[in-house]
Design a protein around this motif. Structure first.
Motif, PDB file in Angstrom:
ATOM      1  N   GLY A   1      -0.223 -12.297  43.031  1.00 43.78           N
ATOM      2  CA  GLY A   1      -0.286 -13.763  43.028  1.00 43.78           C
ATOM      3  C   GLY A   1      -1.004 -14.307  41.805  1.00 43.78           C
ATOM      4  N   ILE A   2      -1.520 -13.428  40.961  1.00 42.05           N
ATOM      5  CA  ILE A   2      -2.295 -13.917  39.800  1.00 42.05           C
ATOM      6  C   ILE A   2      -1.371 -14.527  38.734  1.00 42.05           C
ATOM      7  CG2 ILE A   2      -2.365 -11.711  38.529  1.00 42.05           C
ATOM      8  CD1 ILE A   2      -5.374 -12.346  37.957  1.00 42.05           C
ATOM      9  N   ASP A   3      -0.193 -13.931  38.541  1.00 43.15           N
ATOM     10  CA  ASP A   3       0.692 -14.423  37.473  1.00 43.15           C
ATOM     11  C   ASP A   3       1.215 -15.828  37.775  1.00 43.15           C
ATOM     12  OD1 ASP A   3       0.307 -11.906  36.446  1.00 43.15           O
ATOM     13  OD2 ASP A   3       2.422 -11.473  36.095  1.00 43.15           O
TER      14      ASP A   3
ATOM     15  N   GLU B   1      -6.069  -5.792  36.019  1.00 42.93           N
ATOM     16  CA  GLU B   1      -4.695  -5.634  36.508  1.00 42.93           C
ATOM     17  C   GLU B   1      -4.574  -4.376  37.375  1.00 42.93           C
ATOM     18  OE1 GLU B   1      -6.035  -4.975  33.371  1.00 42.93           O
ATOM     19  OE2 GLU B   1      -4.358  -5.882  32.281  1.00 42.93           O
ATOM     20  N   HIS B   2      -3.608  -4.339  38.184  1.00 38.51           N
ATOM     21  CA  HIS B   2      -3.311  -3.278  39.159  1.00 38.51           C
ATOM     22  C   HIS B   2      -4.304  -3.260  40.327  1.00 38.51           C
ATOM     23  CE1 HIS B   2       0.274  -1.595  37.462  1.00 38.51           C
ATOM     24  NE2 HIS B   2      -0.275  -1.644  36.266  1.00 38.51           N
ATOM     25  N   SER B   3      -5.612  -3.115  40.050  1.00 35.38           N
ATOM     26  CA  SER B   3      -6.537  -3.139  41.185  1.00 35.38           C
ATOM     27  C   SER B   3      -6.468  -4.485  41.919  1.00 35.38           C
ATOM     28  CB  SER B   3      -7.967  -2.838  40.724  1.00 35.38           C
ATOM     29  OG  SER B   3      -8.233  -3.452  39.491  1.00 35.38           O
ATOM     30  N   VAL B   4      -6.069  -5.548  41.195  1.00 34.43           N
ATOM     31  CA  VAL B   4      -5.972  -6.882  41.817  1.00 34.43           C
ATOM     32  C   VAL B   4      -4.936  -6.892  42.951  1.00 34.43           C
ATOM     33  CG1 VAL B   4      -4.243  -7.822  40.184  1.00 34.43           C
ATOM     34  CG2 VAL B   4      -5.870  -9.371  41.273  1.00 34.43           C
ATOM     35  N   VAL B   5      -3.945  -6.000  42.844  1.00 37.85           N
ATOM     36  CA  VAL B   5      -2.915  -5.911  43.893  1.00 37.85           C
ATOM     37  C   VAL B   5      -3.545  -5.422  45.208  1.00 37.85           C
ATOM     38  CG1 VAL B   5      -0.758  -4.724  44.542  1.00 37.85           C
ATOM     39  CG2 VAL B   5      -1.092  -5.500  42.173  1.00 37.85           C
ATOM     40  N   TYR B   6      -4.676  -4.689  45.107  1.00 34.45           N
ATOM     41  CA  TYR B   6      -5.333  -4.093  46.276  1.00 34.45           C
ATOM     42  C   TYR B   6      -6.528  -4.918  46.753  1.00 34.45           C
ATOM     43  CZ  TYR B   6      -2.183  -0.376  45.157  1.00 34.45           C
ATOM     44  OH  TYR B   6      -1.025   0.312  44.918  1.00 34.45           O
TER      45      TYR B   6
ATOM     46  N   THR C   1      -2.551  -4.840  28.729  1.00 35.14           N
ATOM     47  CA  THR C   1      -2.653  -6.022  29.580  1.00 35.14           C
ATOM     48  C   THR C   1      -1.393  -6.153  30.417  1.00 35.14           C
ATOM     49  OG1 THR C   1      -3.166  -8.397  29.637  1.00 35.14           O
ATOM     50  CG2 THR C   1      -1.726  -7.665  27.859  1.00 35.14           C
ATOM     51  N   GLY C   2      -1.559  -6.513  31.687  1.00 34.29           N
ATOM     52  CA  GLY C   2      -0.398  -6.655  32.571  1.00 34.29           C
ATOM     53  C   GLY C   2      -0.035  -5.321  33.186  1.00 34.29           C
ATOM     54  N   GLY C   3       1.249  -5.108  33.378  1.00 31.06           N
ATOM     55  CA  GLY C   3       1.700  -3.919  34.092  1.00 31.06           C
ATOM     56  C   GLY C   3       1.480  -2.620  33.347  1.00 31.06           C
TER      57      GLY C   3
ATOM     58  N   LEU D   1       8.861  -2.668  33.073  1.00 30.43           N
ATOM     59  CA  LEU D   1       8.911  -3.577  34.217  1.00 30.43           C
ATOM     60  C   LEU D   1       7.678  -3.355  35.091  1.00 30.43           C
ATOM     61  CD1 LEU D   1      12.702  -3.397  35.122  1.00 30.43           C
ATOM     62  CD2 LEU D   1      11.491  -5.115  33.771  1.00 30.43           C
ATOM     63  N   THR D   2       6.971  -4.436  35.361  1.00 32.35           N
ATOM     64  CA  THR D   2       5.765  -4.359  36.178  1.00 32.35           C
ATOM     65  C   THR D   2       6.076  -3.714  37.527  1.00 32.35           C
ATOM     66  OG1 THR D   2       4.817  -6.237  35.052  1.00 32.35           O
ATOM     67  CG2 THR D   2       3.942  -5.768  37.219  1.00 32.35           C
ATOM     68  N   ALA D   3       7.256  -4.000  38.059  1.00 29.73           N
ATOM     69  CA  ALA D   3       7.620  -3.419  39.363  1.00 29.73           C
ATOM     70  C   ALA D   3       7.516  -1.891  39.307  1.00 29.73           C
ATOM     71  CB  ALA D   3       9.035  -3.832  39.743  1.00 29.73           C
TER      72      ALA D   3
ATOM     73  N   ILE E   1      -2.389 -13.546  29.882  1.00 26.56           N
ATOM     74  CA  ILE E   1      -2.901 -12.195  29.700  1.00 26.56           C
ATOM     75  C   ILE E   1      -3.849 -11.905  30.858  1.00 26.56           C
ATOM     76  CG2 ILE E   1      -2.685 -11.946  27.196  1.00 26.56           C
ATOM     77  CD1 ILE E   1      -5.569 -12.926  26.944  1.00 26.56           C
ATOM     78  N   ILE E   2      -3.912 -10.644  31.235  1.00 26.49           N
ATOM     79  CA  ILE E   2      -4.963 -10.251  32.171  1.00 26.49           C
ATOM     80  C   ILE E   2      -6.057  -9.630  31.321  1.00 26.49           C
ATOM     81  CG2 ILE E   2      -5.554  -8.799  34.136  1.00 26.49           C
ATOM     82  CD1 ILE E   2      -3.092  -9.682  35.405  1.00 26.49           C
ATOM     83  N   LEU E   3      -7.214 -10.258  31.376  1.00 27.36           N
ATOM     84  CA  LEU E   3      -8.325  -9.803  30.543  1.00 27.36           C
ATOM     85  C   LEU E   3      -8.930  -8.544  31.148  1.00 27.36           C
ATOM     86  CD1 LEU E   3     -10.162 -10.418  28.140  1.00 27.36           C
ATOM     87  CD2 LEU E   3     -11.558 -11.815  29.661  1.00 27.36           C
TER      88      LEU E   3
HETATM   89  C1  MEV Z   1       0.851  -8.085  36.350  1.00 27.05           C
HETATM   90  O1  MEV Z   1       0.658  -9.124  35.433  1.00 27.05           O
HETATM   91  C2  MEV Z   1      -0.441  -7.623  36.872  1.00 27.05           C
HETATM   92  C3  MEV Z   1      -0.381  -6.551  37.952  1.00 27.05           C
HETATM   93  O2  MEV Z   1      -1.720  -6.460  38.447  1.00 27.05           O
HETATM   94  C4  MEV Z   1       0.571  -6.919  39.065  1.00 27.05           C
HETATM   95  C5  MEV Z   1       0.121  -8.098  39.893  1.00 27.05           C
HETATM   96  O3  MEV Z   1      -1.032  -8.456  39.898  1.00 27.05           O
HETATM   97  O4  MEV Z   1       1.000  -8.666  40.582  1.00 27.05           O
HETATM   98  C6  MEV Z   1      -0.005  -5.214  37.380  1.00 27.05           C
END
Ligand code: MEV
Length: 338
Positions: free
Chosen positions: A164-166, A27-32, A292-294, A208-210, A22-24
């Motif tokens: 890369g978190i998953d 999420e999403h901002s972690v991609v940036y 949580t997640g996508g 889908l998270t994508a 789970i992402i506590l």
């Molecule tokens: C997916 O579990 C979490 C997102 O932040 C995508 C990612 O970090 O790759 C939405």
């Protein structure tokens, strides 16, 4: 295909596991490149590899092909994803190629406890389990970092631009503070004095998270300052959340989860089903509840005081949602019995 004789891979099946997560927060901002907190859950994916015995002098059977068998997902209509099987095949093919075993026919069986397309890290867990199973079956030696890195490549195939978190949580099974940087990932295992009980609720809507990552990216391209401001706000919540986790302060943690959910809604990755689930969890006594997640469907997490958590889960169960109970804790691996 019929591979005979089959020899069971000489592996400890318990080792061929990728953890769900789970992402506590974050999420999403972690991609940036902003911080996020993720934890393994007590649902995983296990894989087993069987392959033909090497018969001395026998010519390789040119017709023999590898096969991937995933148990259970097809009978899971809530999370049904017609493209999932083809994608999993591509992931397994990539792994076999990277490990240099693509020429040997194998049967890879995958046993998921995790629902797919639900934001619980099933794709990364699948990749890690298949990597581990092939590594053991072929007697290869890969470090945990290499396993995580190969799973990251698989995630790129599935998601395009994963943070890369998953794959990190799927591999290491630890509760972590994570940040992607140009110089590599900053990963810090978090010390949590008191395990924090969590209800995971499924909306029953696959997502889908994508797709949601792509939507956020399109919004960010149009309005970079506004999006960066939201990401930065979320990063601040992650910082507050880390301190709350370290103190075991559930009300403070719940509050930042609620605020994070509001900001994810601002990024338009919530959905009516998620809003209903979050609302019900809060009304039944959760201190914090968020997607949580996508997002876009998938799963919600809620925390509550230990004496209250079963009642929150029950309320969601009675309303017809599928729920899981898990704990956020310091390793080993966050795997707890329900
Ligand atoms: C997916 O579990 C979490 C997102 O932040 C995508 C990612 O970090 O790759 C939405």
């Amino acid at each position: 295909i019929d591979i005979a004789p089959i020899i069971a891979a000489s592996v400890d099946p318990a080792q061929n596991v990728g953890y769900g997560k789970i992402i506590l927060l974050g999420e999403h901002s972690v991609v940036y490149g902003y911080r996020a907190i993720a934890a393994p859950i007590n649902l995983a994916i296990r894989a087993e590899v069987t392959r033909p015995a090497a018969v001395a002098g026998a010519r390789p059977d040119a017709a023999a092909k590898s096969e991937l068998v995933i148990s259970g997902w097809d009978s899971d209509p809530a999370a049904h994803n017609p493209d999932g099987a083809a994608l999993a095949e591509r992931v397994a093919t990539l792994i076999a190629a990277r490990l240099g075993v693509a020429d040997t026919p194998v049967r890879v069986e995958v046993f998921p406890e995790l629902p797919r397309a639900s934001g619980l890290g099933a794709s990364a867990a699948l990749a890690v389990s298949v990597i581990r199973a092939l590594v053991h079956s072929f007697g290869l030696s890969l470090s945990e970092e290499e396993i995580s890195q190969l799973a990251f490549e698989c995630e790129q195939l599935v998601h395009g631009t994963p943070s890369g978190i998953d794959n990190t949580v799927a591999t290491f099974g630890q509760t972590i503070l994570f940040r992607k940087t140009d110089a590599g990932n900053e990963i810090e295992e978090l010390d949590i004095p008191v395990p924090i009980p969590v209800v995971v609720g499924l909306t029953g809507v696959r997502s889908l998270t994508a797709d949601t990552v792509g939507r956020v990216h399109a919004g960010w391209e149009k309005n970079p300052q506004h999006y960066e401001a939201i990401f930065s706000e979320i990063d601040g919540l992650v910082g507050t959340g880390v301190e709350a986790l370290r103190r075991g302060d559930l009300p403070a943690l719940g509050e930042v989860m609620n605020l994070n959910h509001g900001l994810l809604n601002a990024l338009q990755v919530s959905s009516p089903e998620l809003e209903a689930l979050v609302d019900l969890a809060r009304r039944s006594g959760a201190l914090g509840a968020k997607l949580t997640g996508g997002g876009g469907g998938g799963a919600m997490i809620a925390i509550a005081e230990p004496g209250r958590i079963h009642s929150v889960a029950n309320t969601l169960d009675v309303a017809g949602y599928q729920t899981y109970l898990t704990e956020i804790r310091t390793s080993p691996n966050g795997r707890v019995k329900r």
